[in-house]
Design a protein around this motif. Structure first.
Motif, PDB file in Angstrom:
ATOM      1  N   ARG A 203       0.882  -1.137   0.009  1.00  0.00           N
ATOM      2  CA  ARG A 203      -0.019  -0.046  -0.054  1.00  0.00           C
ATOM      3  C   ARG A 203       1.023   1.253   0.057  1.00  0.00           C
ATOM      4  N   ILE A 204       0.399   2.416  -0.800  1.00  0.00           N
ATOM      5  CA  ILE A 204       0.936   3.698  -0.663  1.00  0.00           C
ATOM      6  C   ILE A 204      -0.310   4.774  -0.951  1.00  0.00           C
ATOM      7  N   ALA A 254      10.596   4.401  -8.358  1.00  0.00           N
ATOM      8  CA  ALA A 254       9.463   5.326  -8.378  1.00  0.00           C
ATOM      9  C   ALA A 254       8.269   4.673  -8.570  1.00  0.00           C
ATOM     10  N   LEU A 255       7.070   5.455  -8.034  1.00  0.00           N
ATOM     11  CA  LEU A 255       5.717   5.088  -8.550  1.00  0.00           C
ATOM     12  C   LEU A 255       4.991   6.449  -9.132  1.00  0.00           C
ATOM     13  N   THR A 256       4.851   6.217 -10.497  1.00  0.00           N
ATOM     14  CA  THR A 256       4.257   7.178 -11.053  1.00  0.00           C
ATOM     15  C   THR A 256       2.599   6.747 -11.351  1.00  0.00           C
ATOM     16  N   TRP A 257       1.781   7.734 -10.919  1.00  0.00           N
ATOM     17  CA  TRP A 257       0.294   7.627 -11.137  1.00  0.00           C
ATOM     18  C   TRP A 257      -0.527   8.902 -11.751  1.00  0.00           C
ATOM     19  N   ALA A 258      -1.521   8.604 -12.284  1.00  0.00           N
ATOM     20  CA  ALA A 258      -2.459   9.487 -13.079  1.00  0.00           C
ATOM     21  C   ALA A 258      -3.332  10.264 -11.956  1.00  0.00           C
ATOM     22  N   LEU A 275      10.495   5.637  -4.250  1.00  0.00           N
ATOM     23  CA  LEU A 275      10.395   4.443  -3.471  1.00  0.00           C
ATOM     24  C   LEU A 275      11.563   4.347  -2.621  1.00  0.00           C
ATOM     25  N   ALA A 276      11.787   3.132  -1.648  1.00  0.00           N
ATOM     26  CA  ALA A 276      13.013   2.888  -1.029  1.00  0.00           C
ATOM     27  C   ALA A 276      14.291   3.206  -1.707  1.00  0.00           C
TER      28      ALA A 276
END
Length: 696
Positions: A203-204, A254-258, A275-276
């Motif tokens: 989760r994030i 990294a996490l990229t989201w719209a 991310l870590a």
């Protein structure tokens, strides 16, 4: 030099007596055994286990750490083996749960007096949830996209059919090996290596100013560790040196989201979270022990370490319209460097047989050598801050002093007293120094032949060098607030235990523990806390074939805190209370002249958590959060022949929970929060297993 045992000496004296008596007797030694010979006789054995099991319900919660998360059959496979020859070489292996995600393999070899080696592999799942749903496509990857129908103004506009269920959790697999060698009579050396892999999801959450989304991020991480050591041992002193290294790598940086919501400012359509980061830790260690006098022994250890982190920064924003207005970053990476030091010195003194005195001094240092730089502030890819923000390289030094004495009085009494002190110096904190001293004592007494009692008491006080407000954060902190780990604190603890031998084969244990914390100088923050735990355990042997164990325990936790919504004196208060109760029963019985072993384990656990916030007469308390777990395991092993056994078992487990943080919070419940809509865990699972064990 050949070893001589008391048995050998008695046999020799007996033979000498017979010889000198003048009478010759014939002695049959064919059945004699030597219990103290250096090596056992050559032998080998292997046991394999194979069978089938079945699970009645899909449940990630039940499968967490058990590997039994899916409904249907599963394979039972495992085994173990041992080998030894008459030269002192031995080997063994053990394999368990090969058919499910908690599988493990362990193999060892050893040559007496020369070397030993071990190899291991294991897996363990950490499942979080299987009840969440999200409209994002590509859950578990680095990039989260949205289907048609987005963006939306509020979650009430969520397009029909856009939600897809997601499983959240990861699996950890570990490969490790170690070996040790014996040199001459003084030297030993060893090496250990370990490779850990974590793969799955977690989760994030990400936000755009006043809107937020719960996201599913990828987990693809590896950690490699190595430890090399050498030791030198003599009759009076021992010395060892070692190196330890750890390397962490994250294959997803990294996490990229719209943005699922209509942007408040132009260009705020995509967000990105780091991310870590990759990092390393290296440490050199040394330890030694020296016998100054037969009654006085000294020991010490020291370790120097270094942590580094140099992963490249992500772009300061994903908003192309905002990027030209933002100053450049002062560096391309953190270039983080932290030096560590750990050292201790210990003395143990036995002036008389009944008295032992121990003294310990230990020092730990965390020296953050990372440069403090000023960074431009960007609020969720939407606004540029008017002031810069600086990273703060926090450091600390900790000194611990301990002295205690153990005294053996009469045969029925043992006493211990001691004093511990913990001093900490901190940088860039609200207080520079804290000092905590604790005086404690223990008494153990054999009151009667059937009754022993022990009592523990301790009192500790922590003070600081003066509490101020952090000036390097914005906005400024409330000057009346006190952080619980820095605030003045008085702590009292007590514990008592009684062990009763009611009759032969029946023992009863009773215990009670109490702890109270008083933050009397904290106007805003944690003001007090209290914990109580008590329980009983019983062990009974009902004849030679039946054993029963029964235990029950309860724990009660209470805490109070004061808060302020105006950054001044308190204007609201909160009370937290938690209650946990556990009761368990275990039974083992041997039947049919030892050919049939029966057993059962029953456990009931329940918890209750209440949070009450008093900010005015119209504020109702939060709903009570509860959990209940009932588990029943029944198992049996029947020996068909000396080398063939049939094993079987039934496991029933039911878990029920209510949690206001999850219950009723669907993806559309909060207008500006796109939640995963997870449910509080609950399941009702039965597991049946049967297998055959064959030894040869």
């Amino acid at each position: 030099m050949k070893p001589f045992s008391p048995l050998f000496l008695l046999c020799a004296l007996g033979a000498l007596t017979i010889t000198t008596s003048g009478t010759a007797l014939a002695v049959d030694t064919s059945q004699w055994t030597c219990e103290s010979c250096p090596f056992e006789k050559a032998s080998s054995s292997t046991t394999v286990e194979a069978g089938l099991g079945s699970v009645t319900e899909d449940s990630k919660t039940f499968g967490n750490y058990t590997g039994l998360d899916q409904q249907g059959p599963y394979v039972i496979a495992g085994g173990e083996g041992r080998y030894r020859n008459d030269t002192g070489f031995s080997g063994s292996f053990q394999a368990t749960d090969l058919g499910i995600d908690t599988r493990a393999i362990d193999a060892r070899v050893r040559q007496e007096g020369r070397y030993s080696a071990r190899f291991g592999y294991s897996e363990i799942p950490h499942y979080t949830s299987d009840t969440g749903a999200t409209p994002f496509l590509g859950a578990g990857s680095e990039v989260l996209r949205l289907p048609a129908g987005f963006p939306i103004s509020t979650t009430a506009d969520l397009p029909a059919g856009s939600l897809n269920t997601v499983d959240i959790g990861f699996k950890r697999s570990r490969l490790d090996a170690e070996a040790s060698w014996l040199g001459d009579e003084h030297w030993t050396s060893s090496i250990k290596v370990r490779h850990d892999v974590r793969d799955g999801t977690q989760r994030i959450a990400g936000s755009f100013y006043n809107t937020s989304s719960q996201l599913v991020a990828p987990v693809d991480q590896t950690t490699d560790q190595i430890e090399v050591s050498a030791g030198y041992v003599t009759q009076k002193w021992q010395l060892s040196v070692a190196y330890h290294g750890s390397l962490f790598r994250n294959n997803e940086n990294a996490l990229t989201w719209a943005n699922p919501f209509t942007p408040v400012v132009a260009g705020a359509t995509t967000g990105q979270l780091a991310l870590a980061p990759d990092n390393q830790f290296h440490q050199l260690l040394a330890s030694g022990t020296y016998e100054i006098l037969p009654q006085l022994r000294a020991s010490a250890d020291v370790a120097f370490g270094r942590m580094t982190q140099d992963s490249s920064y992500l772009p300061i924003t994903q908003n192309a319209a905002l990027a030209p207005t933002i100053p450049a970053l002062p560096a391309s990476s953190l270039n983080g460097k932290v030096g560590t030091f750990n050292g201790s010195f210990r003395l143990a003194y036995n002036p008389i047989a009944q008295l032992r005195v121990n003294a310990v001094y230990a020092r730990d240092e965390h020296d953050n050598q990372t440069d403090s730089l000023a960074y431009p502030a960007v609020a969720t890819d939407m606004f540029v801050g008017t002031t810069t923000r600086s990273n703060q390289p926090f450091s600390y030094k900790q000194d611990r002093y301990k002295i205690n004495a153990d005294y053996l009085g009469p045969s029925w009494l043992k006493t211990s007293i001691g004093f511990d002190e913990d001093d900490r110096m901190r940088t860039l904190q609200d207080t520079v120094k804290t000092r905590e001293g604790t005086v404690w004592g223990r008494v153990a007494a054999q009151v009667q032949e059937y009754l022993s009692v022990s009592l523990r008491l301790a009192h500790g006080e922590r003070t600081n060098s003066g509490y101020g407000s952090a000036t390097w954060v914005s906005p400024a902190e409330n000057p009346y607030m006190r952080k619980y780990n820095l605030a003045d604190r008085w702590r009292d603890t007590a514990g008592v235990r009684a062990d009763i031998t009611a009759m032969e084969g029946l023992t009863i244990g009773l215990h009670y523990d109490y702890s109270e914390d008083d933050y009397r100088n904290s106007l805003v923050g944690l003001t007090d806390a209290r914990s109580e735990s008590y329980g009983a355990d019983l062990s009974a042997a009902l004849g030679e074939r039946t054993q029963v164990q029964l235990y029950a325990a309860s724990e009660r936790l209470r805490s109070n805190q004061a808060g302020s919504s105006t950054a001044t004196l308190p204007n609201w208060w909160a009370r937290n209370s938690d209650e946990i109760d556990v009761i368990g029963l275990g039974i083992k019985h041997m039947a049919m002249d030892g050919k049939l072993e029966l057993g059962a384990d029953l456990t009931h656990t329940s918890s209750r958590s209440d949070v009450v916030v008093n900010a005015g007469p119209s504020d109702p308390p939060f709903p009570t959060a509860t959990t209940d777990l009932d588990s029943v395991k029944v198992y049996a092993t029947y020996r068909l022949q000396s080398n063939i056994s049939i094993t079987g078992g039934v496991w029933h487990e039911e878990y029920r929970s209510r949690d206001w943080r999850y219950d009723g919070v669907t993806p559309t419940t909060v207008p500006n929060l796109l939640a995963l809509g997870e449910e509080a865990p609950h399941y009702n699972v039965n597991v049946v297993r049967m297998a055959v064990r064959y030894s040869f």
